[in-house]
Design an enzyme around this catalytic site. Structure first.
Site, PDB file in Angstrom:
ATOM      1  N   CYS A  76       0.865  -1.177   0.000  1.00  0.00           N
ATOM      2  CA  CYS A  76       0.000   0.000   0.000  1.00  0.00           C
ATOM      3  C   CYS A  76       0.902   1.228   0.000  1.00  0.00           C
ATOM      4  CB  CYS A  76      -0.867  -0.042   1.255  1.00  0.00           C
ATOM      5  SG  CYS A  76      -1.907   1.407   1.496  1.00  0.00           S
ATOM      6  N   CYS A 100      -0.928   3.856  -6.484  1.00  0.00           N
ATOM      7  CA  CYS A 100      -1.789   3.184  -5.499  1.00  0.00           C
ATOM      8  C   CYS A 100      -1.940   1.750  -6.002  1.00  0.00           C
ATOM      9  CB  CYS A 100      -3.147   3.880  -5.440  1.00  0.00           C
ATOM     10  SG  CYS A 100      -4.398   2.997  -4.495  1.00  0.00           S
TER      11      CYS A 100
HETATM   12  N1  DGL Z   1      -3.813   0.453  -2.037  1.00  0.00           N
HETATM   13  C1  DGL Z   1      -3.662   1.667  -1.281  1.00  0.00           C
HETATM   14  C2  DGL Z   1      -2.438   2.445  -1.801  1.00  0.00           C
HETATM   15  O1  DGL Z   1      -1.603   1.863  -2.467  1.00  0.00           O
HETATM   16  C3  DGL Z   1      -4.963   2.386  -1.305  1.00  0.00           C
HETATM   17  C4  DGL Z   1      -5.022   3.486  -0.330  1.00  0.00           C
HETATM   18  C5  DGL Z   1      -6.369   3.756   0.248  1.00  0.00           C
HETATM   19  O2  DGL Z   1      -6.914   2.873   0.885  1.00  0.00           O
HETATM   20  O3  DGL Z   1      -6.801   4.892   0.131  1.00  0.00           O
HETATM   21  O4  DGL Z   1      -2.257   3.607  -1.545  1.00  0.00           O
END
Ligand code: DGL
Length: 259
Positions: free
Chosen positions: A72, A182
């Site tokens: 993430c 993301c």
């Molecule tokens: N997969 C997360 C990232 O890479 C998503 C972030 C979120 O939950 O806003 O930032």
């Protein structure tokens, strides 16, 4: 070493990283945590992102993981320094791939689509300063995208509308590389390809993260000595169906867990 690789994300997006890891390290057991009940992380305060990252890390370490992959960008850019200094296992993080984009761009205009939490972090700013000298980085917050992906609405009209609205200003500025900042966004690839002109380079960090994971396991003498079909365990504190659909592997064990 047959202990599993632990992976967590604010939700289902980090499975895009898991796929690269499972491809590059086919003998490793994995445990994946999708903290979808708390998604999105991108709109939360740094303190809250840190608290959730600690919760996920401790759960994975409690299950014997030998390494933790913070799949993430938002959690990496806000919490990885703390995690590295408080726990005794290696941590692999993920950040928007500014460096390869800066090397590729001809127009010297690079777009970055990421969450508010990532774009506002110190780590993101330091990386941009370090690698994007002489390049204009066009930052765009992907507000609302994670929620739609978590709801299984990747191909919806709403998704197309949101993305078109985010991308057009960057196209007007003549960007030729788009960084997906993301881990949820690689799932938008089919929609992005519909919207973006063909010459735009879309860059994500999944393969680089898998390569880095392999290198760190090698350096620490932690690679698996198991040769059969590894076990892949997925836990979510929200909808099992969306997670299952994205993983798309019948042998994976996917279940609900209140962690
Ligand atoms: N997969 C997360 C990232 O890479 C998503 C972030 C979120 O939950 O806003 O930032």
């Amino acid at each position: 070493m047959q202990k599993p690789i632990g992976i967590f994300d604010s939700g289902v997006g980090g499975t895009s990283i898991w796929k690269e890891v499972a491809k590059m390290l086919p003998h490793e057991h994995t445990i994946y945590l999708a903290d979808s009940a708390n998604a999105p992380y991108g709109e939360k305060s740094k303190e809250e992102i840190l608290r959730l990252s600690i919760k996920n890390t401790e759960h994975l370490l409690g299950r014997g993981c030998k390494i933790v992959l913070v799949a993430c960008n938002t959690a990496t850019t806000n919490a990885i320094d703390h995690l590295r200094s408080h726990y005794d296992v290696p941590f692999i993080g993920i950040e928007p791939a500014i460096k390869p984009a800066a090397l590729h761009t001809k127009t010297k205009k690079v777009g970055v689509l990421a969450t508010k939490g990532t774009l506002s972090s110190g780590l993101f700013h330091n990386t941009s300063k370090l690698y994007a000298e002489g390049i204009t980085v066009l930052e765009q917050e992907g507000k609302g995208l994670v929620e739609l992906i978590e709801a299984g609405k990747v191909q919806s009209e709403k998704m197309k509308q949101l993305l078109s609205g985010f991308l057009q200003p960057m196209l007007d500025e003549n960007m030729d590389c788009l960084v997906l900042g993301c881990t949820h966004y690689p799932y938008l690839m089919p929609v992005l390809k519909e919207i973006l002109p063909e010459h735009i380079n879309i860059i994500d960090s999944g393969e680089a993260v898998a390569r880095q994971t392999k290198a760190v396991l090698e350096q620490n003498n932690m690679l698996s000595d198991f040769h059969g079909e590894p076990e892949h365990i997925f836990c979510t504190n929200a909808d099992v169906v969306v997670l299952k659909d994205l993983i798309n592997r019948s042998t994976a064990k996917v279940s609900y867990l209140d962690f």
